[in-house]
Design a protein around this motif. Structure first.
Motif, PDB file in Angstrom:
ATOM      1  N   LEU A  24       1.161  -1.090   0.379  1.00 37.81           N
ATOM      2  CA  LEU A  24       0.317  -0.278   0.166  1.00 37.81           C
ATOM      3  C   LEU A  24       0.901   1.361  -0.312  1.00 37.81           C
ATOM      4  O   LEU A  24       0.475   2.299   0.087  1.00 37.81           O
ATOM      5  N   GLY A  25       2.170   1.033   0.593  1.00 35.60           N
ATOM      6  CA  GLY A  25       3.328   2.097  -0.090  1.00 35.60           C
ATOM      7  C   GLY A  25       2.909   3.142   1.047  1.00 35.60           C
ATOM      8  O   GLY A  25       3.158   4.115   0.866  1.00 35.60           O
ATOM      9  N   ILE A  26       2.831   2.633   1.981  1.00 32.63           N
ATOM     10  CA  ILE A  26       2.552   3.685   3.439  1.00 32.63           C
ATOM     11  C   ILE A  26       3.675   3.813   4.560  1.00 32.63           C
ATOM     12  O   ILE A  26       3.330   4.073   5.673  1.00 32.63           O
ATOM     13  N   GLY A  27       4.929   2.685   4.330  1.00 28.20           N
ATOM     14  CA  GLY A  27       5.056   2.077   5.627  1.00 28.20           C
ATOM     15  C   GLY A  27       4.543   1.836   6.605  1.00 28.20           C
ATOM     16  O   GLY A  27       6.073   1.887   7.289  1.00 28.20           O
ATOM     17  N   GLY A  28       3.770   1.486   6.632  1.00 26.33           N
ATOM     18  CA  GLY A  28       3.507   0.406   8.003  1.00 26.33           C
ATOM     19  C   GLY A  28       2.601   0.978   9.219  1.00 26.33           C
ATOM     20  O   GLY A  28       1.953   0.214  10.319  1.00 26.33           O
ATOM     21  N   THR A 175      -2.451  11.502  -7.362  1.00 26.56           N
ATOM     22  CA  THR A 175      -3.872   9.648  -8.590  1.00 26.56           C
ATOM     23  C   THR A 175      -4.941  10.673  -9.044  1.00 26.56           C
ATOM     24  O   THR A 175      -5.286  10.983 -10.564  1.00 26.56           O
ATOM     25  N   ALA A 176      -5.304  11.741  -8.014  1.00 25.76           N
ATOM     26  CA  ALA A 176      -6.841  12.466  -9.389  1.00 25.76           C
ATOM     27  C   ALA A 176      -6.363  14.042  -9.552  1.00 25.76           C
ATOM     28  O   ALA A 176      -6.938  14.008 -10.737  1.00 25.76           O
ATOM     29  N   VAL A 177      -5.484  14.609  -9.226  1.00 23.60           N
ATOM     30  CA  VAL A 177      -4.803  15.666  -9.838  1.00 23.60           C
ATOM     31  C   VAL A 177      -4.180  15.693 -11.017  1.00 23.60           C
ATOM     32  O   VAL A 177      -4.431  15.845 -11.902  1.00 23.60           O
ATOM     33  N   TYR A 178      -2.840  14.338 -10.669  1.00 27.95           N
ATOM     34  CA  TYR A 178      -2.145  14.395 -11.790  1.00 27.95           C
ATOM     35  C   TYR A 178      -1.831  13.297 -12.137  1.00 27.95           C
ATOM     36  O   TYR A 178      -1.331  12.713 -12.735  1.00 27.95           O
ATOM     37  N   ALA A 179      -3.253  12.489 -11.751  1.00 26.97           N
ATOM     38  CA  ALA A 179      -3.170  11.486 -13.283  1.00 26.97           C
ATOM     39  C   ALA A 179      -2.378  10.213 -12.903  1.00 26.97           C
ATOM     40  O   ALA A 179      -2.354   9.803 -14.417  1.00 26.97           O
ATOM     41  N   LEU A 180      -1.586  10.334 -12.085  1.00 29.02           N
ATOM     42  CA  LEU A 180      -0.427   9.000 -12.095  1.00 29.02           C
ATOM     43  C   LEU A 180      -1.042   7.791 -11.858  1.00 29.02           C
ATOM     44  O   LEU A 180      -2.234   8.014 -11.028  1.00 29.02           O
ATOM     45  N   ARG A 181      -0.597   6.749 -11.846  1.00 26.12           N
ATOM     46  CA  ARG A 181      -1.390   5.153 -11.537  1.00 26.12           C
ATOM     47  C   ARG A 181      -0.588   5.111 -10.352  1.00 26.12           C
ATOM     48  O   ARG A 181       0.192   6.059  -9.013  1.00 26.12           O
ATOM     49  N   GLN A 182      -1.700   4.451  -9.247  1.00 24.66           N
ATOM     50  CA  GLN A 182      -1.304   4.234  -7.434  1.00 24.66           C
ATOM     51  C   GLN A 182      -0.344   3.677  -7.329  1.00 24.66           C
ATOM     52  O   GLN A 182       0.842   4.109  -6.307  1.00 24.66           O
ATOM     53  N   ALA A 183       0.460   3.201  -7.924  1.00 23.18           N
ATOM     54  CA  ALA A 183       1.931   2.355  -7.630  1.00 23.18           C
ATOM     55  C   ALA A 183       3.085   3.430  -7.582  1.00 23.18           C
ATOM     56  O   ALA A 183       3.714   3.866  -6.869  1.00 23.18           O
ATOM     57  N   ALA A 184       2.894   3.994  -8.726  1.00 22.95           N
ATOM     58  CA  ALA A 184       3.859   5.521  -9.439  1.00 22.95           C
ATOM     59  C   ALA A 184       3.402   6.257  -7.738  1.00 22.95           C
ATOM     60  O   ALA A 184       5.086   6.969  -7.402  1.00 22.95           O
ATOM     61  N   ALA A 185       2.554   7.048  -7.489  1.00 21.54           N
ATOM     62  CA  ALA A 185       2.109   7.691  -6.911  1.00 21.54           C
ATOM     63  C   ALA A 185       2.760   7.440  -5.249  1.00 21.54           C
ATOM     64  O   ALA A 185       3.106   7.673  -4.774  1.00 21.54           O
ATOM     65  N   GLN A 186       2.475   6.196  -4.739  1.00 25.94           N
ATOM     66  CA  GLN A 186       2.810   5.915  -3.868  1.00 25.94           C
ATOM     67  C   GLN A 186       4.843   5.984  -3.243  1.00 25.94           C
ATOM     68  O   GLN A 186       5.040   5.962  -2.310  1.00 25.94           O
ATOM     69  N   ALA A 187       5.305   5.084  -4.594  1.00 26.11           N
ATOM     70  CA  ALA A 187       6.750   5.435  -5.023  1.00 26.11           C
ATOM     71  C   ALA A 187       6.901   7.010  -4.164  1.00 26.11           C
ATOM     72  O   ALA A 187       8.240   7.162  -3.737  1.00 26.11           O
TER      73      ALA A 187
END
Length: 260
Positions: A24-28, A175-187
């Protein structure tokens, strides 16, 4: 509870948290904070500071693995990281002066709002992500260094205030404003919060709001399964990954409310 049992329990819990954090890209940290309050009876500030001990090495590992899957734009990440670093200290100082119950409830409200946004984003009419082609790509603004700096300031303030959370607000904006994919935004979001996480950990530790034994054991366990979680994240469908993020947020809210 003996020290040996405590350490073994933290190692096993850290492994599960690391797996979920990698996916989930949150560091836990979002999962660890309410768990530390429920299981070990930590107040909100101590739970947040202890979670940061685990979060920092976990995030470093996750960013390395995300970057191996798809290169992160380091110039954009650096712009966000610099502003986040300054604002994280302000957020952390603010949080340390608050009533723990009020802080915990504020954290729950924040996560619920982000989770509700994810539900809306997951089941609305799909929008083409950046780099995927199509008309939506042309209408989506590009995330440049100036925008990343503003986003970093917001993420840093929230990350310092709640101990974690900077990536949680940065990812849906990307993801909403800049239309990045979820995984790319998490990274990208995780890369931006690294310096701020260092500042937040120093600030919480200086005030005595960290348990290094618990945090260190959680970190050691977490590092074992973070790479597995990142690989899973890049194999999940976009909608499935966002839905999992929303479920995790609502689950964390439930744990926070269970503390009273």
């Amino acid at each position: 509870m003996s020290l040996v049992v405590l350490v073994i329990g933290c190692l096993l819990s850290g492994a599960v948290i690391g797996l979920l954090g990698g996916i989930l890209g949150i560091g836990g940290g979002l999962i660890a904070i309410p768990a530390l309050g429920l299981v070990l009876g930590m107040d909100q500030q101590l739970a947040q500071g202890t979670a940061l001990v685990m979060v920092l090495p976990t995030v470093l590992m996750a960013v390395r693995k995300y970057n191996q899957q798809a290169r992160i734009d380091l110039s954009v990440a650096a712009a966000g990281a610099l502003s986040a670093m300054v604002c994280t200290w302000l957020g952390a100082r603010w949080a340390l002066g608050m009533d723990p119950v009020t802080l915990r409830r504020s954290f729950a409200v924040f996560l619920f709002c982000v989770g509700a946004f994810y539900v809306w984003q997951t089941w609305r009419k799909p929008r083409t992500a950046a780099g995927q082609g199509g008309g939506a790509q042309a209408s989506a603004p590009t995330l440049k260094r100036r925008q990343a700096a503003l986003l970093g300031a917001l993420a840093g303030t929230l990350g310092g205030f709640f101990g974690v959370g900077g990536a949680v607000i940065a990812v849906p904006v990307m993801t909403a404003v800049y239309a990045l994919r979820q995984a790319a935004a998490q990274a990208l979001a995780l890369t931006m919060i690294i310096p701020g996480a260092c500042v937040a950990l120093f600030t919480y530790a200086r005030s005595g709001s960290t348990d290094w034994v618990v945090g260190g054991a959680l970190a050691a366990g977490s590092l074992l399964l973070v790479p597995v979680g990142v690989r899973i994240a890049y194999r999940l469908p976009e909608r499935g990954l966002r839905a999992a993020f929303a479920v995790m947020l609502f689950g964390t809210v439930a744990l926070l409310l269970a503390e009273g």
